[in-house]
Design an enzyme around this catalytic site. Sequence first.
Site, PDB file in Angstrom:
ATOM      1  N   HIS A 171     -81.699  -4.512 -30.812  1.00 30.12           N
ATOM      2  CA  HIS A 171     -82.411  -5.778 -30.642  1.00 30.12           C
ATOM      3  C   HIS A 171     -81.484  -6.951 -30.351  1.00 30.12           C
ATOM      4  O   HIS A 171     -81.694  -7.707 -29.408  1.00 30.12           O
ATOM      5  CB  HIS A 171     -83.227  -6.037 -31.910  1.00 30.12           C
ATOM      6  CG  HIS A 171     -84.200  -7.165 -31.808  1.00 30.12           C
ATOM      7  ND1 HIS A 171     -85.212  -7.190 -30.867  1.00 30.12           N
ATOM      8  CD2 HIS A 171     -84.336  -8.297 -32.542  1.00 30.12           C
ATOM      9  CE1 HIS A 171     -85.925  -8.288 -31.025  1.00 30.12           C
ATOM     10  NE2 HIS A 171     -85.421  -8.990 -32.023  1.00 30.12           N
ATOM     11  N   PHE A 172     -80.458  -7.116 -31.175  1.00 25.98           N
ATOM     12  CA  PHE A 172     -79.542  -8.253 -31.025  1.00 25.98           C
ATOM     13  C   PHE A 172     -78.351  -7.831 -30.155  1.00 25.98           C
ATOM     14  O   PHE A 172     -77.230  -7.658 -30.633  1.00 25.98           O
ATOM     15  CB  PHE A 172     -79.092  -8.762 -32.388  1.00 25.98           C
ATOM     16  CG  PHE A 172     -80.163  -9.532 -33.125  1.00 25.98           C
ATOM     17  CD1 PHE A 172     -80.455 -10.843 -32.784  1.00 25.98           C
ATOM     18  CD2 PHE A 172     -80.893  -8.939 -34.145  1.00 25.98           C
ATOM     19  CE1 PHE A 172     -81.444 -11.559 -33.447  1.00 25.98           C
ATOM     20  CE2 PHE A 172     -81.882  -9.646 -34.813  1.00 25.98           C
ATOM     21  CZ  PHE A 172     -82.167 -10.952 -34.467  1.00 25.98           C
TER      22      PHE A 172
END
Length: 288
Positions: A264-265
Amino acid sequence: MKTKHLTKKINGVEIFYREAGDKNNPTLLLLHGYPTSSHMFRNLITDLSDKYHLIAPDYPGYGRSEQPPMADFKYTFENMAALVTTLLKELDIKKYSLYLMDYGAPIGFRIASASPEKIDSLIIQNGCAYEEGLEAFWDPIKAYWNNVNDKEAETTLRGFHSPDGLKWQYTHSVPEPDLVSPDNWELDLRHLERPENGAIQLAMFYDYQTNVKLYPQWQEYFRKHQPETLIVYGKNDYIFPGVGAEAFKKDLKNLEFHLFDTGHFALESFGVEIGILIKDFLDRKVAK
């Protein structure tokens, strides 16, 4: 160039934002995701500030911005977009590119579709505008949309921003989790532990359904205006999976597309590589 850490009263709310670079250079507005803040852009701001003007605000209830009581402030994506729009006006920023991540995507797509003439380009990183991008992670959120009193769904949603849930968001599907600093989720946790913040996060989860209803409108914006777009996406993201990135190809013709083997990041493990792609993209599309 050095990053300034500033605050400004916007629509009655004290908004914290990071700013770097020469204001005479093209502006890139960086819109963060849940459950983090402008802190996620700290390294990218430094990497790009030699040639670009960077603005990265924290939304109310996130990061270092003020957290007004829920009785006095509507925690909705529409309201967040209105605040960011007013911030841009107050800073006299008339043209800009948008970096859209997670919650930053629906906030930014609201802004872009309302004023397409102000948008130089879009940079999309793990943010969604198509229903095929809402897979298994979203099942308890959809249950919460159907019944705000669903206690099982609420317990699951609260778990996303628990200490373990935060760590999971940063490290899930990351090939080398040792590259991700624990400072990320520890800092997020500090802000999330403010009184009433848990209820604010639930309100934002519930309001996310308003974004899904706007997906057709944003897709029409893509088709009609064809903004220059760069996608830099963690393809193994469980929250906004790679299939959601692929969906943008249906409507965007001026699209440069890059997937990274991470979650995600994506900036935490591929920040340097993504920064290089962004600089090259902006140099060709918007630099003076």
